[in-house]
Design an enzyme around this catalytic site. Sequence first.
Site, PDB file in Angstrom:
ATOM      1  N   LYS A 181     -17.954 -35.702 -54.811  1.00 44.60           N
ATOM      2  CA  LYS A 181     -18.041 -36.380 -53.585  1.00 44.60           C
ATOM      3  C   LYS A 181     -18.333 -35.027 -52.663  1.00 44.60           C
ATOM      4  CE  LYS A 181     -16.612 -39.963 -56.017  1.00 44.60           C
ATOM      5  NZ  LYS A 181     -17.461 -40.988 -56.525  1.00 44.60           N
TER       6      LYS A 181
ATOM      7  N   ASP B   8      -1.556 -39.557 -63.626  1.00 42.51           N
ATOM      8  CA  ASP B   8      -2.491 -38.860 -62.561  1.00 42.51           C
ATOM      9  C   ASP B   8      -3.626 -38.179 -63.401  1.00 42.51           C
ATOM     10  OD1 ASP B   8      -3.601 -37.080 -60.630  1.00 42.51           O
ATOM     11  OD2 ASP B   8      -1.781 -36.376 -60.002  1.00 42.51           O
TER      12      ASP B   8
END
Length: 355
Positions: A300, A255
């Site tokens: 983002k 991850d």
Amino acid sequence: MNTLFMHCRPGFEGEVCAEISEHAARLGVAGYAKGKPQSACAEFVCAEAEGAERLMAQLRFAQLIFPRQWARGSYIELPETDRISVLLEHLAALPVFGSLWLEVLDSNDGKELSTFCRKFEVPLRKALEKAGRLVDNASLPRLLLTFISGRRVFVGVAEANNSALWPMGIPRLKFPREAPSRSTLKLEEAWHQFIPREQWEQRLGDDMTGVDLGASPGGWTYQLVRRGMLVTAIDNGPMAESLMDTGLVQHLMADGFTWQPKQPVDWMVCDIVEKPARTTSLIETWLGEGLCREAVVNLKLPMKQRYAEVRRLLDRMEATFKARKLKVSIACKQLYHDREEVTCHLRRLDLKPRK
């Protein structure tokens, strides 16, 4: 000359207006911002004649996030024939220029005008040189003509060392066929945007190490490999075989938000789709704990209040590093190859030089 004209990504006119209005208020330049949705441009109309010049003198273009290009000036209407004479007449009151760029908006209408601009530039350049209005001198102001139509143009002025690196702020980068995804162009553009070309060998050298968080299929890893770096690619998804075959990439199924290197690396890059606040925490950890020297990370953007959110997160990073007494340079830009996102570049300035 009381209007500051700015190019931007279509749909981000409101962000440009919010950003420039905030700077103008801080600098005491009276005026108002306006931008038509999806027009790919915005402007700040100053109340005073020298307002736009003051804004440009007191701001560094590189520190602006959403504008792709800027210029101070005014609109003029052109006749169907003999446009050059009308332009020369208007330019008589302006300084001599050291370079000329003809620009169009990043819209369908703008793209249709680009052919006209290419044809018009040669005779215009000759006429300007003959009239003594254009000389070959990089230290002089640049003349930026943004054609809204064949009959309407924004006649703008900008300093070559305080404006976009490319006309309209759009780099002409070629997509490398061997790259596994088009996202590779984002990182290549970031190198150009944030690192002076003469420092590439020193800061993007082939003796360096890099980590790509959320690497699959390898668009950003490709750029690190291209510079000759040893790369650790972190992603549970597959990596392009062409990258693995180089022998420069170690792929770890992990991850990206929890994995950390055993030894500090030179570069960390990350283009994971995640809420920007969580990505900001990741940046604070990597730079704050000295896990990397430099980083390029994409944030983002949310659907609303995009400028306000970016500003809040940049201020948060600055405060975090300051509280830890760390020297970190922070830059942020919406690149041409970015979509609903911005790209951040961070660099630790207080680490010992590499041996």
